[in-house]
Structure formats: structure tokens, C-alpha cells
Write a protein that holds these residues in place. Sequence first.
Motif, short mmCIF file in Angstrom:
data_model
loop_
_atom_site.label_atom_id
_atom_site.label_comp_id
_atom_site.label_asym_id
_atom_site.label_seq_id
_atom_site.Cartn_x
_atom_site.Cartn_y
_atom_site.Cartn_z
N UNK A 65 48.16 38.15 106.19
CA UNK A 65 48.98 37.07 105.64
C UNK A 65 48.40 36.58 104.32
N UNK A 66 47.07 36.48 104.26
CA UNK A 66 46.43 36.03 103.02
C UNK A 66 46.72 36.99 101.88
N UNK A 67 46.65 38.30 102.15
CA UNK A 67 46.91 39.29 101.11
C UNK A 67 48.36 39.24 100.63
N UNK A 68 49.29 39.10 101.56
CA UNK A 68 50.71 39.06 101.19
C UNK A 68 51.04 37.80 100.41
N UNK A 69 50.57 36.67 100.92
CA UNK A 69 50.86 35.38 100.26
C UNK A 69 50.26 35.35 98.86
N UNK A 70 49.01 35.78 98.72
CA UNK A 70 48.37 35.77 97.40
C UNK A 70 49.06 36.74 96.44
N UNK A 71 49.49 37.87 96.96
CA UNK A 71 50.21 38.82 96.12
C UNK A 71 51.50 38.23 95.58
N UNK A 72 52.24 37.53 96.44
CA UNK A 72 53.48 36.90 96.01
C UNK A 72 53.20 35.77 95.02
N UNK A 73 52.17 34.98 95.29
CA UNK A 73 51.84 33.87 94.41
C UNK A 73 51.45 34.36 93.01
N UNK A 74 50.59 35.37 92.97
CA UNK A 74 50.15 35.90 91.68
C UNK A 74 51.29 36.61 90.96
N UNK A 140 44.67 44.88 96.16
CA UNK A 140 44.20 43.85 97.08
C UNK A 140 44.88 43.96 98.43
N UNK A 141 46.20 44.20 98.43
CA UNK A 141 46.93 44.35 99.69
C UNK A 141 46.45 45.57 100.46
N UNK A 142 46.28 46.69 99.75
CA UNK A 142 45.83 47.92 100.40
C UNK A 142 44.42 47.73 100.97
N UNK A 143 43.56 47.02 100.24
CA UNK A 143 42.20 46.79 100.71
C UNK A 143 42.19 45.97 101.99
N UNK A 144 43.07 44.99 102.08
CA UNK A 144 43.13 44.17 103.29
C UNK A 144 43.69 44.95 104.48
N UNK A 145 44.72 45.75 104.23
CA UNK A 145 45.27 46.59 105.31
C UNK A 145 44.21 47.59 105.78
N UNK A 146 43.54 48.23 104.83
CA UNK A 146 42.50 49.20 105.18
C UNK A 146 41.36 48.51 105.92
#
Length: 345
Positions: A65-74, A140-146
Motif C-alpha cells: 500500500x505504501x508503494x502504491x500510494x507513494x507512486x500515485x502521490x509522486x 520503487x513499486x517493483x522493489x516493494x513487490x519483490x
Amino acid sequence: MKLWDHPMSENDFRQCLRIATGATLGFTISKIFGWNYGVFFTVTPMLLLGMVPVMSAHAARQLLAAAIVCGLEVGILGGFFGGHPGMMTGIAFVLFLYKFACMSKGTLFLFGANSVLSLSIMLHFASYPSSDLNDLIFSNLLANVLSVVIAYLMTFLIPDAEPRQPPARPSEPKGSHRMRHEALMGASIATLSFLVFQIFDLNDSMSAQATTLLLLFPMHWNGALGYARKRAMGTIMGVAFGMAGQLLLYDWSGMLVLIIPLLWIGAMLFSYMHVKESSGSGAGFGGLTTLGILYGQYLTPGNDLVFSALYRVSSIFFAIVATLLVTYLIHRLLNSFEATRFSAA
């Protein structure tokens, strides 16, 4: 300053193995596939496996959730308001405020902590015209999923020897005045850090930027002061190990097959310290993240890791002193008001 206050159990040793192996695996995969922002793939597994001894669906949801939310915010806010520094500063404060509020509540600490780090670093890099915003967000999203996949894999391959006791719950819930104090102090310092790194164009000081945020994780002045000393110790040890590794490899420092075992050994040593401290974020954790930043971001063919390491030490020490000074001033200011006083009146 007492560090070694926790006896090593079989479960603790297995956690050390999970942290070291998980971080090394993330680093290796990113290098094999040539992905940018290798620091995300190296440090994120360290944060997850170091802060969460037993991987759970709740922790996985918070990280993703942190990765998705930050991706959308940025992507959305940074894209629309990136060229307006005044508006972007106000928006950054609001974003940091609700993330520190999540950390203060406790149940969403991992979401808030990962969001604060990711948002600060991504907003900073996104401000440079040379940065590919889509690549930054996707990495960043891929790193969090991985990292979530790696954490579950490590839990499966290196499980605990016996069930762990659930963490002790706080005897008393935090008062609303203390939660406001923690959220406002964290958001103010994180926004000031963002401004300083923007104004002085410090695009090569990721470790110092991360330090200004990691100092806030204890969520109060006394905790920040205690962590600062441990972070300084961890930085020196992490840098010393990174420099010794490059000196040992010398001209072979670009050979991945030789770098991998050195990273694993260093991560194992600092994981051992981290578990023995049993303080959440101490000297061992500082050394672990410093090593991850050095190897993940700066160890590339033709790059002088020794110069990078020395630069990391000087920039981190300055960041610690400056952050502590600002933290103390804001702590005193917020304690001047009943509604934002840290301790009960």
C-alpha cells in the motif's frame, strides 16, 4: 550506551539469515536484470525483514500500500505541482503529516515508515529533469513487490525454530496530544529536510537524506537523541566494511560473483548486531542500511566506492547534527502548547 542486551536464540539467528540472504537476493536480482535504483531492491528487503521478525499478510499489505500510494502521490501531485516550489512544499507537509500520524498510531507503523522514506526520496529525485519519473515510480513499486516475495520465500526456506511470543502491547494508549506532537514534529522536519536537499541541489546524498528521516522513527526527542549516537556508530561500521570490501577486491570490484558473498557477510554481521540490540533501529540497523545504500546505489563499474563511502560519512554526520538541533527546537515549541505537548500536563 548499552547495545548487547539481548541473548541470541535460534529464532534470532534464523532472522539474521533471512535478513542477509533476502537483501543479497534483492541486490543480485536487480544487478542481473540491470534495473535502475538498485538501492530500493537492496534496502527495502532489509527494512521489511529487519522490522518484521515474522512475515505476515498485514505487513505485506502495508508495504505494498505504501508503494502504491507513494507512486500515485509522486506521479500525480509531483507532475502537476513539481514546477511550483511553494505549493509543492505545502503539499509535501500534508503528505508527511498523515504518514507520521499512521506511524504514531502504531498499527500502521510499517506503512507510515516506508511511505515517509519512499516519498521523500522519490519527490527529491523526481524534481530533476534528468530523472525518468515513470522509471522511478515503477522501480520503487517493483522493489516493494519483490521484497514481499523475498520475505515470504525467506520465511518458507528459513522458518523460526519455535513459535514467537506476540509483542507486548503498550500499557496505556497514547494521548491525542502526544500523537499530534509526534505527527507535527515528524512532518515539519521531513518537510524541512526535503527543502534543504532541494535548495542545495544535493542529488548525491541519499544516505544523509534517509538519516534525517530514520532519526524520526523513535517519534520523540529523547528517542531521536539516543538513535543518533547509534546511527553514527552504525554508519562508521557500515562504511568501514564497504571500504574494506573494495580494497580487498581492488580491480575486481565490478565482478558480481565476488561482490555477492561480501555483501552477504556484511549484512549477516550487521543483522547479528541488530538482533542482539533488540532496539528496533540501532547501530546494527544503521550499519545494515548504510551497507545497503553503498552497495545498492554506488557500487557500479568505474565508481570509486571509497570516495563515496567517505562522502557518506561526512554528509551523514552533518545530517545527524542538523536534524537533532531542529528536532530539539521543534520539540520545545510543540511542548509550549497544551494540545501538542508530548507528555501529559
